[in-house]
Design a protein around this motif. Structure first.
Motif, PDB file in Angstrom:
ATOM      1  N   GLN A 112       0.834  -1.193   0.000  1.00 13.11           N
ATOM      2  CA  GLN A 112       0.000   0.000   0.000  1.00 13.11           C
ATOM      3  C   GLN A 112       0.873   1.248   0.000  1.00 13.11           C
ATOM      4  N   PRO A 113       0.295   2.402  -0.366  1.00 12.95           N
ATOM      5  CA  PRO A 113       1.049   3.655  -0.291  1.00 12.95           C
ATOM      6  C   PRO A 113       1.663   3.836   1.093  1.00 12.95           C
ATOM      7  N   GLU A 114       2.889   4.278   1.146  1.00 12.10           N
ATOM      8  CA  GLU A 114       3.664   4.459   2.377  1.00 12.10           C
ATOM      9  C   GLU A 114       3.959   3.139   3.075  1.00 12.10           C
ATOM     10  N   GLY A 115       3.641   2.017   2.425  1.00  9.75           N
ATOM     11  CA  GLY A 115       3.987   0.715   2.973  1.00  9.75           C
ATOM     12  C   GLY A 115       3.227   0.332   4.214  1.00  9.75           C
ATOM     13  N   ARG A 116       2.022   0.843   4.367  1.00  8.41           N
ATOM     14  CA  ARG A 116       1.223   0.514   5.541  1.00  8.41           C
ATOM     15  C   ARG A 116      -0.251   0.747   5.246  1.00  8.41           C
ATOM     16  N   VAL A 117      -1.105   0.216   6.151  1.00 11.15           N
ATOM     17  CA  VAL A 117      -2.552   0.435   6.084  1.00 11.15           C
ATOM     18  C   VAL A 117      -2.966   1.188   7.336  1.00 11.15           C
ATOM     19  N   VAL A 118      -3.690   2.269   7.149  1.00 12.84           N
ATOM     20  CA  VAL A 118      -4.225   3.031   8.273  1.00 12.84           C
ATOM     21  C   VAL A 118      -5.746   2.924   8.248  1.00 12.84           C
ATOM     22  N   LEU A 119      -6.310   2.361   9.304  1.00 14.76           N
ATOM     23  CA  LEU A 119      -7.762   2.250   9.464  1.00 14.76           C
ATOM     24  C   LEU A 119      -8.185   3.211  10.567  1.00 14.76           C
ATOM     25  N   VAL A 120      -9.170   4.025  10.277  1.00 14.15           N
ATOM     26  CA  VAL A 120      -9.659   4.993  11.264  1.00 14.15           C
ATOM     27  C   VAL A 120     -11.167   4.812  11.395  1.00 14.15           C
ATOM     28  N   LEU A 121     -11.588   4.383  12.564  1.00 15.33           N
ATOM     29  CA  LEU A 121     -13.017   4.263  12.870  1.00 15.33           C
ATOM     30  C   LEU A 121     -13.449   5.523  13.596  1.00 15.33           C
ATOM     31  N   ALA A 122     -14.277   6.313  12.933  1.00 11.62           N
ATOM     32  CA  ALA A 122     -14.702   7.610  13.470  1.00 11.62           C
ATOM     33  C   ALA A 122     -16.166   7.536  13.879  1.00 11.62           C
ATOM     34  N   CYS A 123     -16.439   7.777  15.160  1.00 10.97           N
ATOM     35  CA  CYS A 123     -17.796   7.728  15.699  1.00 10.97           C
ATOM     36  C   CYS A 123     -18.127   9.089  16.293  1.00 10.97           C
ATOM     37  N   GLY A 124     -19.062   9.812  15.704  1.00 11.38           N
ATOM     38  CA  GLY A 124     -19.460  11.104  16.240  1.00 11.38           C
ATOM     39  C   GLY A 124     -19.433  12.197  15.194  1.00 11.38           C
ATOM     40  N   THR A 125     -19.912  13.356  15.607  1.00  8.05           N
ATOM     41  CA  THR A 125     -20.060  14.476  14.656  1.00  8.05           C
ATOM     42  C   THR A 125     -18.808  15.306  14.519  1.00  8.05           C
ATOM     43  N   GLY A 126     -17.870  15.194  15.464  1.00  7.47           N
ATOM     44  CA  GLY A 126     -16.681  16.048  15.426  1.00  7.47           C
ATOM     45  C   GLY A 126     -15.443  15.319  14.997  1.00  7.47           C
ATOM     46  N   THR A 127     -15.579  14.404  14.067  1.00  9.09           N
ATOM     47  CA  THR A 127     -14.447  13.553  13.675  1.00  9.09           C
ATOM     48  C   THR A 127     -13.961  13.900  12.267  1.00  9.09           C
ATOM     49  N   GLY A 128     -13.980  15.166  11.949  1.00 10.50           N
ATOM     50  CA  GLY A 128     -13.608  15.586  10.599  1.00 10.50           C
ATOM     51  C   GLY A 128     -12.171  15.310  10.234  1.00 10.50           C
ATOM     52  N   ASP A 129     -11.300  15.116  11.230  1.00 15.83           N
ATOM     53  CA  ASP A 129      -9.893  14.845  10.941  1.00 15.83           C
ATOM     54  C   ASP A 129      -9.630  13.386  10.600  1.00 15.83           C
ATOM     55  N   ALA A 130     -10.673  12.536  10.639  1.00 14.59           N
ATOM     56  CA  ALA A 130     -10.467  11.110  10.419  1.00 14.59           C
ATOM     57  C   ALA A 130      -9.883  10.836   9.041  1.00 14.59           C
ATOM     58  N   GLY A 131     -10.390  11.515   8.035  1.00 10.90           N
ATOM     59  CA  GLY A 131      -9.868  11.326   6.692  1.00 10.90           C
ATOM     60  C   GLY A 131      -8.412  11.743   6.597  1.00 10.90           C
ATOM     61  N   PHE A 132      -8.055  12.832   7.278  1.00 16.48           N
ATOM     62  CA  PHE A 132      -6.671  13.298   7.301  1.00 16.48           C
ATOM     63  C   PHE A 132      -5.769  12.243   7.942  1.00 16.48           C
ATOM     64  N   MET A 133      -6.247  11.654   9.035  1.00 13.91           N
ATOM     65  CA  MET A 133      -5.454  10.610   9.704  1.00 13.91           C
ATOM     66  C   MET A 133      -5.227   9.427   8.762  1.00 13.91           C
ATOM     67  N   ALA A 134      -6.251   9.046   8.029  1.00 14.64           N
ATOM     68  CA  ALA A 134      -6.161   7.858   7.188  1.00 14.64           C
ATOM     69  C   ALA A 134      -5.330   8.076   5.933  1.00 14.64           C
ATOM     70  N   THR A 135      -5.095   9.328   5.582  1.00 13.35           N
ATOM     71  CA  THR A 135      -4.420   9.606   4.301  1.00 13.35           C
ATOM     72  C   THR A 135      -3.090  10.328   4.473  1.00 13.35           C
ATOM     73  N   GLY A 136      -2.452  10.156   5.623  1.00 12.23           N
ATOM     74  CA  GLY A 136      -1.113  10.715   5.750  1.00 12.23           C
ATOM     75  C   GLY A 136      -0.837  11.436   7.045  1.00 12.23           C
TER      76      GLY A 136
END
Length: 881
Positions: free
Chosen positions: A460-484
Motif C-alpha cells: 500500500q502507499p507508504e507501505g502501511r494500512v491506516v484504518l480509522v473508525l470515526a464515531c461522532g459528529t466532530g471527527t472531521g480529521d479522520a480522513g486526514f489521519m487515514a491519508t497521511g
C-alpha cells in the motif's frame, strides 16, 4: 475472536448445545441450585464440573423419576431428561442410567436418547438382545421359574423382564408382604436365580447382575477420571461403595440407614436441580477453557473513551459515546455475533507478542510478518466522539473484519461502501470506517453486514494500512489521519501519556508495574466530566458460569475518591480536582449531602434501571449480562470517608484549602452526623437487609477525623461538635465491633463472620497498629480468608447465589496490615504473589480464583490497581537490603 477461540467445529457444537438447552430454560437453574443445595454440595459440584472427564450416572425410579403407585406410570422429570441429554452432548462428558427395570421398559419410559448409556435389570441388560445371549440352561431356568412365579404370586405384583422378573412390594400390608417375601425366597432357593433386594422390589434374574459391576463397567468403557452417581435404593449402595475420593455419591431420601453417599437429597426434584446445576457449571467451564482469559485483554483509553483488545488483535468491547453507553463491539460477552473489529494474518497464524508502546495506552500486536498498532486518538476535551486508529505494517496478507453490532447487538447493523471505506447506516450520528484504497466486501451475516478485506500492508502507499473508525459528529480529521496525518496524531497521543508519566513520583521498585497501574487509573478518569469509572466493562463474571455479573461502568463515590487519591499519592492532582468538581456538581442537584447515592453515571446523572441483556450468552457462558446497577438505590454510608480522606490529602498537597473544598468537607461531616448510627448495605453492596457494618462505622469515624485534621491545618472552625462526634463513633465501634468469641472485628455488630474490610479498624488509624485487637483481626483474616496469593472479601451468605474469587484489593489491604503490624517479610511475600498475577500487559481484573487459577471480574479494575500502587509505595520504605 475474544470469548471463544477460533475452533469452529467445537464452538459450533457447544453453541448448538447451549441453544437447545436454553429452550428448556435450564439456564436459570444455577442460581436456584446455589440457593437450594447444601453449600458444601454446591462447592463439590463446582469442583467436579472441572474434571477433565466426567461420568454422571443415576438410578431411575426415585431418582430421575418419582416413585408412584403404578410403576408403569413412573415417567421421568422432563428437566432431568433435558439435563442428562445435555450433559451427554458435552465434550469429555458421559451419562448413564442404571436401573432395576427391564431395559425395554427403561428405554420406553425414560425417553432418553442414545447418547445416554442405559443399563436394565441392575446392569444385567445392556441391550434389548440380551435374551439371545442366554445359554440353553439359562433359558430353561427362566421358563420354569416364570411358570412357578405366576402360579404362586398375584399377577399384579409381577413385572416380567428379559432375563427374569421383578416382584413389587409397594402398597402391600405387612402380612401380605411377609408372605410374598417368603414365597420369593423359596423360589430363589429352588432355582439358579440371582435375587437383588430393593426397598420396595425384589429383582430376580438368571443372569448375575449388580449396579456396582455395571457402574464399574461403564466407568471403564467411558474412561473417565471422575464419577457422580445418584441413587435412592438399597441396591444402589453397592454402586455408591465403589466410588473414590475424586467421585461424588448422592442418595435420595432421608431414611436413617447408613449410606456410602457423600450427601443426601430430598427428592427427584432436588436431583433435577443437581443435574441442571452440574450441566451449567460444566458447560460454562468448557466454554471458559476456550475463552480468552480475562487478564489477557488490554485497555485502550484516551480520557474520554475506552476499548478492550484481545490478544489476537480483535477489538471486542467498545461503548460509545459515553462509558455506560451501549457497546458496538460486545464479543467479549459471548460470541462473534455480538460484534468485533479484527485484524490478523490471512493465514490464521497466532500472534507472537502484545505490548504497550512505552508508557502509554498505545498497543502493539505482532505476528510473523505483520504488526498492528492500536490506539484511541485524542479528541477535544469536552467531546463525546470516539476515534479508533489501527495501523498495519508488514509483508504478509492481512485479513480485516469489521463487524459492528449496534446497541449490544440487539438490532441488525447494516453498512454501505463509500469512496473511503464503509459507513454504518441507521445511526443517530455518523459512524464510518476510513480505509482509503481498501476494497471492502460487505458480507451478509444473519441480518447484519460484516465488512471484510484482505490486503498486504507493504504493497500500500507508504507501505502501511491506516484504518480509522470515526464515531461522532466532530471527527472531521479522520480522513486526514487515514491519508497521511496519522503519525502526527500518534505522536500527540504518545506525548500526552509520556509527559504525564514524567510528572509522577514513583517508588524505586516495580516502577514499570506502578506506571502501568497509574496509566490504567488515568484512563478510567473521564476527562470531560471528572467522573471516574470503577472499570470499563460490564458482566465479566466473578465466577465462571455464575450470576454475579455486574455493570461497573459508573462512578462510585468511594471508588472514585480512592482512585484519584492513588494518583494524587503519585503527584498528579488534576484527576482529584476534576473528581471533586464533579462531586460538587452532583451535590448541587441533591437535596442534602446525606441523600447522596452510592454511584452515578460519569456525567453525574442517576442510573437507569438495572436490566438484563438476555440475548447475550455472557463471557464463558456466564449469564445474565447486566446493564445498569441496582446498587444505586442502596444505603452505603461509608462513602463519605473516602471523599474526606481525599480532601485531606489534596488540600495538604496543595498547601491551601479552597472554599469549595471546605464546603465539601463540612457537607461530608453533616451527612455522617445525620446517619452514622443507621444500618446500611456496606462497601460490598450485599443484596440483603442492611446491617451495622463495621467498615461503614469506621469510615464515618474517618470522615470526622480527617475533617478535624483539615480544620486544624488551615485554622478553620468546625461547624458543630465534631470532636464529640468522632469520639462517640469510635467508642461505638470499639464497644460493639470486636467479637470476643472470634477474637476479631467482624463484618457487623453481633455477628461472627469475618470481613476483610474490618482491617480498616487499624488501617484507618482508629486503633493503633500494636493494639492486640487489631493484631488478632489481621491474624484471623489471614487464617480464614486468605488462600495462596489472594484474600476473599468474606465467606458468609450475602444474599446472592454462586461463587466468587478473592479480591485483589482485599489482598493489598492485608499487605498493608502486615506492614502496619511489622510483618514486613510477609508483606513482601504476598506482594510478590500479587505481582505474579498481573496480566501479560500489566493489567489486573477484580478477582482471582486460586482453585481454578482463573482471573475474574470486570477488567481492568480500578480497585485492584489503586491497591497495587498503595502497597508498592508503602513497601518502598521497607526495601530489602
Amino acid at each position: 475472536m475474544s470469548t471463544v477461540e477460533h475452533e469452529s467445529v467445537t464452538e459450533s457444537r457447544l453453541a448448538s448445545i447451549a441453544a437447545s438447552v436454553r429452550s428448556s430454560e435450564l439456564l436459570g437453574d444455577l442460581a436456584e441450585a446455589s440457593r437450594e443445595l447444601d453449600p458444601a454440595l454446591f462447592r463439590r459440584l463446582f469442583e467436579l464440573s472441572r474434571s477433565p472427564s466426567l461420568l454422571v450416572a443415576t438410578d431411575y425410579d426415585g431418582t430421575i423419576a418419582p416413585i408412584v403407585e403404578m410403576p408403569g406410570e413412573a415417567f421421568p422429570l422432563e428437566s432431568s431428561v433435558d439435563s442428562m441429554r445435555a450433559l451427554a452432548l458435552l465434550p469429555a462428558t458421559s451419562t448413564g442410567v442404571i436401573s432395576g427395570r427391564s431395559l425395554r421398559d427403561l428405554a420406553a419410559m425414560s425417553r432418553l436418547p442414545r447418547e445416554v448409556h442405559l443399563f436394565g435389570s441392575h446392569g444385567g441388560e445392556t441391550d434389548t438382545f440380551t435374551i439371545n445371549a442366554l445359554d440353553e440352561a439359562q433359558r430353561a431356568t427362566l421358563a420354569a421359574f416364570r411358570a412357578e412365579l405366576t402360579r404362586v404370586l398375584p399377577d399384579e405384583i409381577i413385572e416380567h423382564k428379559t432375563t427374569g422378573a421383578a416382584v413389587h412390594l409397594r402398597g402391600l400390608d405387612e402380612t401380605e408382604r411377609l408372605r410374598i417375601e417368603s414365597a420369593v425366597a423359596e423360589l430363589a432357593a429352588a432355582h439358579p436365580i440371582h435375587p437383588t433386594r430393593g426397598k420396595q422390589v425384589i429383582d430376580l434374574s438368571v443372569v448375575p447382575s449388580s449396579k456396582a459391576e455395571a457402574l464399574t463397567r461403564l466407568r471403564a468403557q467411558t474412561d473417565v477420571e471422575s464419577v457422580v452417581f445418584i441413587g435412592d435404593d438399597t441396591a444402589d449402595e453397592f454402586a455408591l461403595e465403589t466410588l473414590g475420593e475424586n467421585d461424588l455419591g448422592l442418595k435420595v431420601g432421608h431414611e436413617s440407614a447408613a449410606t456410602h453417599a457423600d450427601f443426601r437429597l430430598r427428592s427427584p426434584d432436588e436431583v433435577s436441580v443437581v443435574l441442571g446445576a452440574l450441566f451449567e457449571l460444566r458447560k460454562s467451564w468448557l466454554f471458559g477453557r476456550r475463552a480468552t482469559p480475562i487478564q489477557r485483554h488490554s485497555l485502550l483509553g484516551n480520557g474520554q473513551s475506552t476499548a478492550l483488545v484481545d490478544p489476537s488483535g480483535s477489538i471486542c468491547w467498545m461503548p460509545h459515546p459515553l462509558p455506560h453507553s451501549a457497546s458496538m463491539f460486545s464479543e467479549i460477552l459471548g460470541s462473534e455475533t455480538a460484534g468485533f473489529f479484527a485484524v490478523a494474518p490471512a493465514s490464521g497464524a497466532a500472534p507472537l507478542t502484545q505490548r504497550y508502546i512505552g508508557n502509554s495506552t498505545l498497543l502493539e500486536t505482532r505476528w510473523a510478518g505483520l504488526n498492528c498498532i492500536d490506539y484511541l486518538a485524542p479528541v477535544d476535551g469536552y467531546s463525546d466522539d470516539t476515534i479508533v486508529v489501527r495501523v498495519l505494517t508488514g509483508d504478509v496478507p492481512a485479513r480485516i473484519r469489521f463487524a459492528p453490532r449496534l446497541d449490544y447487538a440487539t438490532v441488525p447493523t447494516r453498512m454501505a461502501r463509500t469512496d473511503e471505506g464503509v459507513q454504518v447506516l441507521g445511526t443517530s450520528e455518523p459512524i464510518e470506517l476510513y480505509g482509503p484504497g481498501i476494497d471492502f466486501e460487505l458480507v451478509e451475516t444473519g441480518d447484519s453486514h460484516t465488512a471484510e478485506a484482505t490486503v498486504v500492508p507493504s504493497q500500500q502507499p507508504e507501505g502501511r494500512v491506516v484504518l480509522v473508525l470515526a464515531c461522532g459528529t466532530g471527527t472531521g480529521d479522520a480522513g486526514f489521519m487515514a491519508t497521511g496525518g496519522e503519525h502526527y496524531v500518534r505522536e500527540r497521543a504518545l506525548n500526552f501519556w509520556t509527559n504525564w508519566v514524567d510528572t509522577l513520583t514513583l517508588p524505586a521498585h516495580h516502577r514499570e508495574e506502578v506506571i502501568r497501574s497509574a496509566i490504567t487509573l488515568r484512563a478510567l478518569c473521564h476527562e470531560p466530566t471528572g467522573g471516574v469509572l470503577a472499570a470499563p466493562t460490564t458482566s465479566l463474571p466473578e465466577g465462571i458460569g455464575g450470576v454475579r455479573n455486574w455493570d461497573y461502568r459508573y462512578t462510585w463515590l468511594r471508588d472514585g475518591s480512592m482512585t484519584v487519591r492513588a494518583l494524587l499519592a503519585l503527584g498528579s492532582t488534576g484527576e482529584a480536582e476534576g473528581f471533586l468538581t464533579w462531586l460538587s456538581g452532583v451535590l448541587a442537584r441533591t437535596v442534602s449531602p446525606e441523600q447522596l447515592h452510592p454511584l452515578y453515571a460519569v456525567d453525574g446523572s442517576a442510573l437507569t434501571t438495572e436490566a438484563v441483556l438476555a440475548h447475550l450468552p455472557g463471557y464463558a457462558g456466564s449469564r445474565p449480562v447486566r446493564v445498569g446497577n441496582a446498587a444505586e438505590h442502596q444505603v452505603q454510608l461509608d462513602v463519605f470517608g473516602p471523599v474526606t480522606e481525599l480532601l485531606d490529602e489534596l488540600s495538604d498537597h496543595l498547601g491551601e484549602l479552597p472554599e469549595n473544598y471546605w464546603l465539601l468537607t463540612c457537607q461530608m461531616v453533616e451527612a455522617v452526623s445525620k446517619r452514622w448510627f443507621e444500618p446500611d448495605h456496606g462497601i460490598w453492596e450485599a443484596r440483603r437487609p442492611p446491617k451495622h457494618n463495621i467498615y461503614t462505622r469506621v469510615m464515618c469515624w474517618v470522615t470526622v477525623d480527617r475533617a478535624l485534621r483539615i480544620a486544624h491545618r488551615f485554622g478553620r472552625e468546625p461547624r458543630g461538635a465534631w470532636r464529640q462526634l468522632r469520639e462517640e463513633i469510635a467508642q461505638d465501634v470499639l464497644t460493639y465491633g470486636f467479637n470476643e468469641e472470634v477474637g476479631a472485628f467482624t463484618v457487623a455488630y453481633g455477628e461472627t463472620d469475618l470481613d476483610s474490610a474490618a482491617l480498616f479498624v487499624g488501617l484507618s488509624g482508629l486503633l493503633e497498629a500494636d493494639d492486640p485487637r487489631f493484631v488478632s483481626t489481621v491474624d484471623a483474616i489471614e487464617r480464614e480468608l486468605r488462600v495462596g496469593p489472594t484474600v476473599f472479601r468474606y465467606r458468609y451468605d450475602d444474599g446472592m447465589p454462586g461463587l466468587e474469587g478473592g479480591f485483589h484489593i482485599c489482598t493489598t489491604w492485608l499487605i498493608e496490615a502486615f506492614i502496619k503490624v511489622g510483618r514486613i517479610d510477609d508483606a513482601w511475600d504476598l506482594f510478590r504473589q500479587v505481582n505474579n498475577l498481573l496480566g501479560p500487559t500489566g493489567l489486573l481484573s477484580e478477582e482471582y480464583d486460586p482453585v481454578a487459577e482463573e482471573h475474574l471480574g470486570n477488567h481492568p479494575q480500578a480497585y485492584s490497581h489503586l491497591g497495587y500502587i498503595r502497597v508498592a509505595q508503602l513497601l518502598d520504605e521497607h526495601r530489602p537490603s
